[in-house]
Motif scaffolding. Structure first.
Motif, PDB file in Angstrom:
ATOM      1  N   LYS A 212      28.314  22.079 -13.838  1.00  0.00           N
ATOM      2  CA  LYS A 212      27.730  22.406 -15.145  1.00  0.00           C
ATOM      3  C   LYS A 212      26.320  22.976 -15.067  1.00  0.00           C
ATOM      4  O   LYS A 212      26.042  24.035 -15.658  1.00  0.00           O
ATOM      5  CB  LYS A 212      27.767  21.180 -16.055  1.00  0.00           C
ATOM      6  CG  LYS A 212      27.256  21.464 -17.461  1.00  0.00           C
ATOM      7  CD  LYS A 212      27.372  20.232 -18.353  1.00  0.00           C
ATOM      8  CE  LYS A 212      26.846  20.521 -19.754  1.00  0.00           C
ATOM      9  NZ  LYS A 212      26.948  19.330 -20.632  1.00  0.00           N
ATOM     10  N   PRO A 213      25.355  22.349 -14.368  1.00  0.00           N
ATOM     11  CA  PRO A 213      23.985  22.920 -14.358  1.00  0.00           C
ATOM     12  C   PRO A 213      23.908  24.297 -13.704  1.00  0.00           C
ATOM     13  O   PRO A 213      23.122  25.142 -14.124  1.00  0.00           O
ATOM     14  CB  PRO A 213      23.184  21.881 -13.559  1.00  0.00           C
ATOM     15  CG  PRO A 213      24.195  21.094 -12.797  1.00  0.00           C
ATOM     16  CD  PRO A 213      25.423  21.079 -13.637  1.00  0.00           C
ATOM     17  N   PHE A 214      24.737  24.515 -12.679  1.00  0.00           N
ATOM     18  CA  PHE A 214      24.743  25.821 -12.018  1.00  0.00           C
ATOM     19  C   PHE A 214      25.292  26.894 -12.965  1.00  0.00           C
ATOM     20  O   PHE A 214      24.759  28.006 -13.034  1.00  0.00           O
ATOM     21  CB  PHE A 214      25.589  25.773 -10.744  1.00  0.00           C
ATOM     22  CG  PHE A 214      24.979  24.952  -9.645  1.00  0.00           C
ATOM     23  CD1 PHE A 214      23.964  25.462  -8.855  1.00  0.00           C
ATOM     24  CD2 PHE A 214      25.411  23.659  -9.404  1.00  0.00           C
ATOM     25  CE1 PHE A 214      23.395  24.708  -7.841  1.00  0.00           C
ATOM     26  CE2 PHE A 214      24.854  22.898  -8.395  1.00  0.00           C
ATOM     27  CZ  PHE A 214      23.838  23.415  -7.608  1.00  0.00           C
ATOM     28  N   VAL A 215      26.368  26.549 -13.680  1.00  0.00           N
ATOM     29  CA  VAL A 215      26.957  27.503 -14.622  1.00  0.00           C
ATOM     30  C   VAL A 215      25.983  27.823 -15.746  1.00  0.00           C
ATOM     31  O   VAL A 215      25.782  28.987 -16.116  1.00  0.00           O
ATOM     32  CB  VAL A 215      28.280  26.953 -15.191  1.00  0.00           C
ATOM     33  CG1 VAL A 215      28.785  27.842 -16.327  1.00  0.00           C
ATOM     34  CG2 VAL A 215      29.340  26.854 -14.105  1.00  0.00           C
ATOM     35  N   MET A 216      25.348  26.780 -16.302  1.00  0.00           N
ATOM     36  CA  MET A 216      24.404  26.985 -17.404  1.00  0.00           C
ATOM     37  C   MET A 216      23.214  27.828 -16.960  1.00  0.00           C
ATOM     38  O   MET A 216      22.757  28.709 -17.693  1.00  0.00           O
ATOM     39  CB  MET A 216      23.919  25.634 -17.940  1.00  0.00           C
ATOM     40  CG  MET A 216      25.008  24.794 -18.595  1.00  0.00           C
ATOM     41  SD  MET A 216      25.837  25.660 -19.953  1.00  0.00           S
ATOM     42  CE  MET A 216      24.472  25.859 -21.099  1.00  0.00           C
ATOM     43  N   ARG A 217      22.719  27.575 -15.731  1.00  0.00           N
ATOM     44  CA  ARG A 217      21.586  28.349 -15.229  1.00  0.00           C
ATOM     45  C   ARG A 217      21.970  29.814 -15.053  1.00  0.00           C
ATOM     46  O   ARG A 217      21.218  30.722 -15.418  1.00  0.00           O
ATOM     47  CB  ARG A 217      21.116  27.767 -13.900  1.00  0.00           C
ATOM     48  CG  ARG A 217      19.861  28.459 -13.338  1.00  0.00           C
ATOM     49  CD  ARG A 217      19.551  27.948 -11.962  1.00  0.00           C
ATOM     50  NE  ARG A 217      20.593  28.343 -11.005  1.00  0.00           N
ATOM     51  CZ  ARG A 217      20.691  27.846  -9.780  1.00  0.00           C
ATOM     52  NH1 ARG A 217      19.838  26.927  -9.366  1.00  0.00           N
ATOM     53  NH2 ARG A 217      21.645  28.263  -8.966  1.00  0.00           N
ATOM     54  N   SER A 218      23.167  30.043 -14.506  1.00  0.00           N
ATOM     55  CA  SER A 218      23.618  31.417 -14.283  1.00  0.00           C
ATOM     56  C   SER A 218      23.832  32.148 -15.602  1.00  0.00           C
ATOM     57  O   SER A 218      23.537  33.340 -15.708  1.00  0.00           O
ATOM     58  CB  SER A 218      24.914  31.416 -13.472  1.00  0.00           C
ATOM     59  OG  SER A 218      24.690  30.888 -12.181  1.00  0.00           O
ATOM     60  N   ILE A 219      24.365  31.442 -16.594  1.00  0.00           N
ATOM     61  CA  ILE A 219      24.554  32.058 -17.908  1.00  0.00           C
ATOM     62  C   ILE A 219      23.209  32.477 -18.503  1.00  0.00           C
ATOM     63  O   ILE A 219      23.079  33.568 -19.077  1.00  0.00           O
ATOM     64  CB  ILE A 219      25.306  31.107 -18.852  1.00  0.00           C
ATOM     65  CG1 ILE A 219      26.772  30.983 -18.417  1.00  0.00           C
ATOM     66  CG2 ILE A 219      25.233  31.594 -20.302  1.00  0.00           C
ATOM     67  CD1 ILE A 219      27.583  30.009 -19.237  1.00  0.00           C
ATOM     68  N   LYS A 220      22.198  31.618 -18.337  1.00  0.00           N
ATOM     69  CA  LYS A 220      20.859  31.959 -18.831  1.00  0.00           C
ATOM     70  C   LYS A 220      20.314  33.201 -18.121  1.00  0.00           C
ATOM     71  O   LYS A 220      19.731  34.090 -18.746  1.00  0.00           O
ATOM     72  CB  LYS A 220      19.915  30.777 -18.629  1.00  0.00           C
ATOM     73  CG  LYS A 220      20.193  29.596 -19.547  1.00  0.00           C
ATOM     74  CD  LYS A 220      19.236  28.445 -19.263  1.00  0.00           C
ATOM     75  CE  LYS A 220      19.554  27.243 -20.151  1.00  0.00           C
ATOM     76  NZ  LYS A 220      18.674  26.088 -19.841  1.00  0.00           N
ATOM     77  N   LEU A 221      20.523  33.255 -16.796  1.00  0.00           N
ATOM     78  CA  LEU A 221      20.075  34.425 -16.044  1.00  0.00           C
ATOM     79  C   LEU A 221      20.837  35.678 -16.491  1.00  0.00           C
ATOM     80  O   LEU A 221      20.262  36.760 -16.608  1.00  0.00           O
ATOM     81  CB  LEU A 221      20.284  34.195 -14.546  1.00  0.00           C
ATOM     82  CG  LEU A 221      19.452  33.083 -13.903  1.00  0.00           C
ATOM     83  CD1 LEU A 221      19.823  32.923 -12.438  1.00  0.00           C
ATOM     84  CD2 LEU A 221      17.958  33.357 -14.046  1.00  0.00           C
ATOM     85  N   GLY A 222      22.138  35.493 -16.751  1.00  0.00           N
ATOM     86  CA  GLY A 222      22.945  36.606 -17.239  1.00  0.00           C
ATOM     87  C   GLY A 222      22.476  37.085 -18.600  1.00  0.00           C
ATOM     88  O   GLY A 222      22.459  38.296 -18.875  1.00  0.00           O
ATOM     89  N   MET A 223      22.100  36.157 -19.463  1.00  0.00           N
ATOM     90  CA  MET A 223      21.606  36.513 -20.796  1.00  0.00           C
ATOM     91  C   MET A 223      20.284  37.271 -20.696  1.00  0.00           C
ATOM     92  O   MET A 223      20.050  38.230 -21.435  1.00  0.00           O
ATOM     93  CB  MET A 223      21.451  35.250 -21.650  1.00  0.00           C
ATOM     94  CG  MET A 223      22.767  34.598 -22.014  1.00  0.00           C
ATOM     95  SD  MET A 223      22.577  32.985 -22.830  1.00  0.00           S
ATOM     96  CE  MET A 223      21.839  33.478 -24.378  1.00  0.00           C
ATOM     97  N   ILE A 224      19.422  36.840 -19.765  1.00  0.00           N
ATOM     98  CA  ILE A 224      18.145  37.543 -19.581  1.00  0.00           C
ATOM     99  C   ILE A 224      18.396  38.965 -19.081  1.00  0.00           C
ATOM    100  O   ILE A 224      17.826  39.934 -19.594  1.00  0.00           O
ATOM    101  CB  ILE A 224      17.245  36.783 -18.586  1.00  0.00           C
ATOM    102  CG1 ILE A 224      16.828  35.429 -19.179  1.00  0.00           C
ATOM    103  CG2 ILE A 224      16.006  37.610 -18.245  1.00  0.00           C
ATOM    104  CD1 ILE A 224      16.094  34.533 -18.200  1.00  0.00           C
TER     105      ILE A 224
END
Length: 291
Positions: A212-224
């Motif tokens: 979960k934390p890895f996915v959420m972090r990657s999604i945030k990076l993807g959004m940026i």
């Protein structure tokens, strides 16, 4: 006091984040440009087609009433985009301007004919349709001849089909490359945390909890990355609209919004899928395989 190793780890983490954001930005920016090209390619092709004129020449016996009736008839025709009446006097003046001398002085008369330059709607500028239009117009007994560039019509349609096919191929190829680039960047980012993943797994943490934390972090990076790509795309659109207003690239705001939303959605989707499978790979590795 922060150790030099901790500083190194922090710098490496920031570098990893930056590479992910940069990969997402570059890939989504290129895909966005390609998307705008695709949605505007038909409009550009239609504009070019509608600039091809069909010239209808009338016999000298056609009086003003016949010519006016023909102009009125053209207004009601489905194939007619626009038309311009060119009298033989106007045509003579245009020829004089082009060749630089008055040819009527040594001919003694004006051999030109009254004509209409008709610009057809794009859907009719294809071989079969334009032939039907020509046949329909030739039924008028006062028309002496109809002239248009048949080779140009065929060439335009053939090239449009070829370009459309290559656009689809390039789109598919770029999408594939996009997934590979973003996936590689995310896997490198997660690779540095493989020992943390295995340690958490050894103390009893579930796969979904670890992931979960890895996915959420990657999604945030993807959004940026997607957000930066959208800002860059808007800048390009505004530049093109200001410098090339005839293209009307911002005329259909709904399609523009759809492409920008798709760019954002693709950024989130690809980072989520890539991170899911990357973490899954390390979760399934044996401890000995981590080294």
């Amino acid at each position: 006091m922060v150790s030099s190793f901790d500083k190194f780890q922090k710098r490496r983490l920031i570098s990893s984040y930056f590479s992910v954001i940069l990969s997402v930005f570059l890939v989504l920016f290129l895909l966005g440009i390609l998307g705008f090209f695709i949605i505007n390619s038909k409009k550009l092709a239609d504009d070019f087609k509608e600039k091809i004129a069909m010239t209808v020449f009338f016999k000298n016996t056609a009086n003003d009433s016949i010519l006016n009736d023909f102009g009125t008839e053209l207004k009601s025709k489905a194939f007619s985009k626009s038309f311009v009446y060119v009298s033989k006097e106007t045509a003579a003046k245009q020829h004089t301007d082009i060749i630089g001398e008055n040819f009527m002085e040594f001919l003694g008369e004006n051999p030109l004919q009254n004509s209409f330059d008709i610009h057809l709607k794009a859907d009719y500028v294809v071989k079969d349709s334009i032939t039907k239009v020509e046949s329909q117009l030739r039924k008028n007994p006062m028309i002496s001849d109809i002239v248009y560039d048949k080779q140009l019509v065929n060439l335009v349609n053939d090239n449009i089909n070829k370009v459309s096919m290559w656009i689809l191929i390039i789109s598919g190829f770029l999408t594939f490359i996009a997934v590979l680039l973003i996936n590689s960047s995310l896997r490198l980012s997660i690779h540095s945390n493989r020992f943390i993943i295995k340690t958490m797994q050894m103390v009893g943490a579930t796969k979904s909890f670890i992931r979960k934390p890895f996915v959420m972090r990657s999604i945030k990076l993807g959004m940026i990355g997607a957000g930066l790509a959208i800002i860059a795309l808007i800048g390009v659109l505004v530049y093109v609209q200001v410098n090339f207003p005839d293209l009307g690239i911002l005329d259909n705001k709904i399609l523009v919004a759809v492409v920008l939303l798709m760019v954002f959605g693709i950024g989130v989707l690809i980072t989520w899928i890539s991170t899911y499978f990357a973490t899954q790979r390390f979760l399934n590795l044996r401890t000995d395989d981590l080294y």
